[in-house]
Design a protein around this motif. Structure first.
Motif, mmCIF file in Angstrom:
data_model
loop_
_atom_site.group_PDB
_atom_site.id
_atom_site.type_symbol
_atom_site.label_atom_id
_atom_site.label_comp_id
_atom_site.label_asym_id
_atom_site.label_seq_id
_atom_site.Cartn_x
_atom_site.Cartn_y
_atom_site.Cartn_z
ATOM 1 N N PRO A 1 0.799 -1.230 0.000
ATOM 2 C CA PRO A 1 0.000 0.000 0.000
ATOM 3 C C PRO A 1 0.828 1.275 0.000
ATOM 4 C CG PRO A 1 -0.782 -1.551 1.675
ATOM 5 C CD PRO A 1 0.537 -2.066 1.194
ATOM 6 N N GLU A 2 2.107 1.181 0.292
ATOM 7 C CA GLU A 2 2.954 2.369 0.317
ATOM 8 C C GLU A 2 4.376 2.002 -0.095
ATOM 9 O OE1 GLU A 2 3.985 2.150 5.087
ATOM 10 O OE2 GLU A 2 2.462 3.561 4.377
ATOM 11 N N LEU A 3 5.137 2.987 -0.534
ATOM 12 C CA LEU A 3 6.531 2.753 -0.906
ATOM 13 C C LEU A 3 7.354 2.437 0.339
ATOM 14 C CD1 LEU A 3 7.170 5.607 -3.522
ATOM 15 C CD2 LEU A 3 6.233 3.313 -3.879
ATOM 16 N N LYS A 4 8.409 1.646 0.135
ATOM 17 C CA LYS A 4 9.259 1.253 1.265
ATOM 18 C C LYS A 4 10.612 1.943 1.247
ATOM 19 C CE LYS A 4 8.386 -2.770 -0.366
ATOM 20 N NZ LYS A 4 8.401 -4.206 -0.732
ATOM 21 N N ALA A 5 10.859 2.790 0.271
ATOM 22 C CA ALA A 5 12.153 3.460 0.145
ATOM 23 C C ALA A 5 12.321 4.533 1.225
ATOM 24 C CB ALA A 5 12.276 4.099 -1.237
ATOM 25 N N ASP A 6 13.568 4.957 1.405
ATOM 26 C CA ASP A 6 13.866 6.018 2.363
ATOM 27 C C ASP A 6 13.098 7.287 1.992
ATOM 28 O OD1 ASP A 6 15.602 4.262 3.544
ATOM 29 O OD2 ASP A 6 17.408 5.129 2.643
ATOM 30 N N ALA A 7 12.735 8.057 3.023
ATOM 31 C CA ALA A 7 11.911 9.252 2.817
ATOM 32 C C ALA A 7 12.560 10.246 1.870
ATOM 33 C CB ALA A 7 11.616 9.910 4.165
ATOM 34 N N VAL A 8 13.876 10.414 1.961
ATOM 35 C CA VAL A 8 14.557 11.385 1.098
ATOM 36 C C VAL A 8 14.446 10.981 -0.366
ATOM 37 C CG1 VAL A 8 16.812 10.229 1.347
ATOM 38 C CG2 VAL A 8 16.709 12.660 0.745
ATOM 39 N N LEU A 9 14.492 9.679 -0.641
ATOM 40 C CA LEU A 9 14.340 9.208 -2.023
ATOM 41 C C LEU A 9 12.912 9.399 -2.509
ATOM 42 C CD1 LEU A 9 16.441 5.911 -1.848
ATOM 43 C CD2 LEU A 9 17.102 8.073 -2.910
ATOM 44 N N GLN A 10 11.950 9.137 -1.627
ATOM 45 C CA GLN A 10 10.552 9.315 -2.023
ATOM 46 C C GLN A 10 10.255 10.777 -2.358
ATOM 47 O OE1 GLN A 10 7.363 7.318 0.025
ATOM 48 N NE2 GLN A 10 8.781 5.962 1.124
ATOM 49 N N ARG A 11 10.797 11.705 -1.572
ATOM 50 C CA ARG A 11 10.569 13.127 -1.854
ATOM 51 C C ARG A 11 11.139 13.509 -3.212
ATOM 52 N NH1 ARG A 11 11.813 13.726 3.728
ATOM 53 N NH2 ARG A 11 13.985 14.296 3.232
ATOM 54 N N LYS A 12 12.321 13.010 -3.510
ATOM 55 C CA LYS A 12 12.929 13.296 -4.808
ATOM 56 C C LYS A 12 12.081 12.730 -5.937
ATOM 57 C CE LYS A 12 16.042 14.291 -7.941
ATOM 58 N NZ LYS A 12 16.245 15.664 -8.410
ATOM 59 N N LEU A 13 11.627 11.490 -5.769
ATOM 60 C CA LEU A 13 10.826 10.844 -6.812
ATOM 61 C C LEU A 13 9.544 11.617 -7.074
ATOM 62 C CD1 LEU A 13 10.518 8.289 -8.632
ATOM 63 C CD2 LEU A 13 9.181 7.301 -6.764
ATOM 64 N N ARG A 14 8.866 12.014 -6.018
ATOM 65 C CA ARG A 14 7.573 12.690 -6.175
ATOM 66 C C ARG A 14 7.724 14.095 -6.759
ATOM 67 N NH1 ARG A 14 3.807 9.510 -3.550
ATOM 68 N NH2 ARG A 14 4.677 8.077 -1.982
ATOM 69 N N SER A 15 8.933 14.620 -6.744
ATOM 70 C CA SER A 15 9.155 15.951 -7.308
ATOM 71 C C SER A 15 9.334 15.934 -8.822
ATOM 72 C CB SER A 15 10.393 16.593 -6.662
ATOM 73 O OG SER A 15 11.594 15.972 -7.134
ATOM 74 N N LEU A 16 9.464 14.757 -9.408
ATOM 75 C CA LEU A 16 9.753 14.655 -10.834
ATOM 76 C C LEU A 16 8.458 14.698 -11.640
ATOM 77 C CD1 LEU A 16 12.462 11.858 -10.623
ATOM 78 C CD2 LEU A 16 12.824 14.322 -10.836
ATOM 79 N N PRO A 17 8.402 15.501 -12.692
ATOM 80 C CA PRO A 17 7.147 15.687 -13.434
ATOM 81 C C PRO A 17 6.753 14.517 -14.326
ATOM 82 C CG PRO A 17 8.916 16.927 -14.474
ATOM 83 C CD PRO A 17 9.481 16.369 -13.208
ATOM 84 N N ASN A 18 7.719 13.675 -14.697
ATOM 85 C CA ASN A 18 7.404 12.585 -15.637
ATOM 86 C C ASN A 18 7.383 11.223 -14.959
ATOM 87 O OD1 ASN A 18 10.190 12.627 -15.209
ATOM 88 N ND2 ASN A 18 10.643 11.794 -17.245
ATOM 89 N N VAL A 19 6.957 11.197 -13.685
ATOM 90 C CA VAL A 19 6.874 9.947 -12.930
ATOM 91 C C VAL A 19 5.481 9.788 -12.334
ATOM 92 C CG1 VAL A 19 7.714 8.663 -10.938
ATOM 93 C CG2 VAL A 19 9.327 9.936 -12.359
ATOM 94 N N ASP A 20 4.884 8.615 -12.503
ATOM 95 C CA ASP A 20 3.639 8.253 -11.822
ATOM 96 C C ASP A 20 3.940 7.109 -10.857
ATOM 97 O OD1 ASP A 20 2.014 10.091 -13.082
ATOM 98 O OD2 ASP A 20 1.531 8.729 -14.742
ATOM 99 N N ILE A 21 3.272 7.105 -9.714
ATOM 100 C CA ILE A 21 3.445 6.056 -8.708
ATOM 101 C C ILE A 21 2.116 5.357 -8.510
ATOM 102 C CG2 ILE A 21 4.065 5.547 -6.316
ATOM 103 C CD1 ILE A 21 5.702 8.171 -6.352
ATOM 104 N N ILE A 22 2.129 4.040 -8.632
ATOM 105 C CA ILE A 22 0.915 3.244 -8.415
ATOM 106 C C ILE A 22 1.207 2.219 -7.327
ATOM 107 C CG2 ILE A 22 -0.798 1.719 -9.454
ATOM 108 C CD1 ILE A 22 -0.108 2.895 -12.172
ATOM 109 N N VAL A 23 0.497 2.290 -6.224
ATOM 110 C CA VAL A 23 0.666 1.316 -5.136
ATOM 111 C C VAL A 23 -0.475 0.309 -5.187
ATOM 112 C CG1 VAL A 23 1.952 2.920 -3.689
ATOM 113 C CG2 VAL A 23 -0.543 2.822 -3.512
#
Length: 522
Positions: free
Chosen positions: A388-410
């Motif tokens: 139901p949620e990503l397991k990566a470190d918080a700093v990596l998740q923040r970087k990922l979510r800041s990118l405009p060409n990325v979608d996340i599906i849990v």
């Protein structure tokens, strides 16, 4: 083209040239040709033994250049501009064509010189691939040693039409005489063994003739390397049988958490491991895959390890450090489209998907890091996570979510890899909350869902956990007397390089302790 620091380093290396080197360039009016022309001029300016000529040959890739000697029409050819990870390959080729000797084993070099037949190799690489240089350098050396062997190293980013025509979706990819020869990291001995039909038989005979070891380590990753150093320092006969020395570290890009080393890359770290082990009298038997383990018949007797080539190694104690491999999704289509869109190395293969939509499977650190890296190269990244949620470190998740060409599906359960019979064109997944089945149209799938221990060959011999890990105690003991284990193939938690190295040291000390206690006089 080259900055002043790199020019100074190159100039120092080129002082080792023992004979003249000629760079024969085949160029056109394109931007890549102009970039290559500048590079070759920079190289020429660093040594009076190097000359550059341009030759318009319609049958040769443009841009490309041949590294040869004046008056000779064979040598090492690069198609593209070999910078990035391949700049080292370029420098080595210049030195070897210029007469500087290779550091490979003398018997292996002689084997290459004596190969009979005509072998025309082509290797497709990407400048960001850290596995490609080993293959390129091995084949370059073969073409220098044997005039009946030719090799062209081809930058897939420059020759994209060839990549598409040959449906290449993973590097390094090697062709021999126009036919697919191999893919992925390969060392010189492995390549030679594949084309020298009698190599395996001769190798097995040499291995069978070896005396019994005091400690035999199966696996050459951080755990195996540490075990070898600690065992050898005890002054006992130590051997390492490794499928590839360095193990999983060879497939790792950045290492930033090994204490005392702020940052390094996997291949560099693996090379340092091997150098350290070779500082001691350790018998390293590389490119050897274990097939079976046979416990000692009597207490204090010899344990046997059978290899794939039929050879049998004997030892008073054995340390199993076989590491782990990438975990598969185990869904329909994955195996069919492996290397045809399904891949496991974003650093190596990412550039091949430039401008294309891809998916990353896995929301741990590896998956999120892969998605971040790919987002700078590909058109769009969709990250699919089962939980139901990503397991990566918080700093990596923040970087990922800041990118405009990325979608996340849990809550996404991958159920099938789709393709047209030749390559991937999509993926099917189930929404674990609603049960709805959905499809994504894409051209690449990067699988990053963890590791599996390399222990299949040990079933029925040592106790394994339900995950296939070797069960050990705090000292590295298995349930089999005289057999120890360490690293990612065991039940030790947290699969980290530093933990594996410590476990290897523990296993070696335990093996030594076991050996002196079971061989003490009555």
């Amino acid at each position: 083209m080259l900055d002043d620091t790199l020019k100074a380093q190159l100039k120092a290396y080129l002082e080792r040239l023992q004979k003249p080197v000629e760079l024969v360039a085949t160029l056109d009016d394109g931007a890549a040709s102009q970039e290559l022309r500048e590079l070759l001029e920079d190289i020429r300016a660093q040594s009076d033994k190097i000359t550059v000529v341009e030759k318009n040959d319609a049958d040769v890739r443009k841009p490309s250049f041949l590294i040869t000697n004046p008056g000779v029409d064979t040598g090492v050819r690069f198609a593209g501009v070999p910078l990035g990870h391949e700049f080292t390959s370029l420098v080595l080729a210049l030195l070897q064509v210029g007469g500087h000797p290779s550091k490979e084993a003398a018997d292996l070099l002689e084997q290459v010189k004596n190969l009979e037949g005509d072998f025309h190799f082509e290797t497709y690489y990407s400048l960001s691939c850290h596995n490609c240089p080993d293959v390129v350098q091995a084949l370059n050396l073969m073409s220098v040693l044997n005039p009946r062997i030719t090799h062209t190293a081809i930058d897939g980013g420059v020759f994209q039409k060839e990549i598409e025509a040959r449906e290449i979706m993973g590097v390094p990819t090697v062709y021999l005489n126009g036919q697919h020869f191999g893919q992925g990291r390969m060392e010189l001995a492995e390549i030679v063994g594949k084309i020298d039909s009698g190599a395996a038989r001769r190798d097995a005979a040499k291995l069978n003739a070896k005396e019994a070891f005091d400690v035999l380590i199966v696996g050459g990753g951080p755990a195996g390397a540490a075990a070898a150093v600690y065992a050898a320092r005890k002054g006992i006969r130590t051997g390492v049988a490794a499928e590839r020395f360095g193990g999983q570290v060879l497939d790792t890009l950045d290492i930033e958490n090994y204490i005392s080393i702020s940052k390094t890359e996997g291949p560099q770290f693996a090379a340092a491991l091997e150098r350290h082990v070779r500082d001691y009298e350790v018998d390293i038997m590389n490119l050897q895959r274990a097939k079976a383990l046979r416990p000692a018949a009597v207490e204090g007797g010899l344990v046997e390890v059978e290899l794939d080539n039929g050879a049998v190694l004997k030892s008073r104690t054995v340390i199993l450090s076989t590491g782990a491999r990438w975990r598969n999704m185990n869904v329909p289509g994955e195996e069919q489209y492996r290397t045809k869109g399904v891949t496991y190395c974003p650093h190596c293969d990412g550039p091949l998907f430039k401008g294309k939509p891809v998916a990353v499977i896995g929301g741990g650190n590896s998956g999120v890091e892969a998605a971040i890296d790919l987002a700078g190269v590909v058109k769009h990244v969709t990250l699919l996570e089962f939980a139901p949620e990503l397991k990566a470190d918080a700093v990596l998740q923040r970087k990922l979510r800041s990118l405009p060409n990325v979608d996340i599906i849990v809550n996404a359960q991958t159920t099938e890899v789709n393709g047209d019979g030749h390559k991937v064109n999509g993926i099917t997944y189930k929404d674990r909350e609603t049960g709805e089945v959905r499809q994504l149209l894409l051209e690449g799938i990067f699988v990053q869902i963890g590791l599996l221990p390399n222990t299949d060959w040990l079933k029925g011999t040592v106790n394994l956990s339900r995950f296939g890990e070797i069960e050990i105690d705090a000292r590295g003991h298995t349930n089999v007397p005289g057999v120890f284990a360490a690293g990612d193939c065991t039940t030790v938690p947290y699969k980290q390089i530093v933990i594996a190295a410590g476990a290897g040291a523990t296993a070696a000390l335990s093996a030594f302790d076991h050996m002196i206690r079971t061989t003490a006089p009555a």
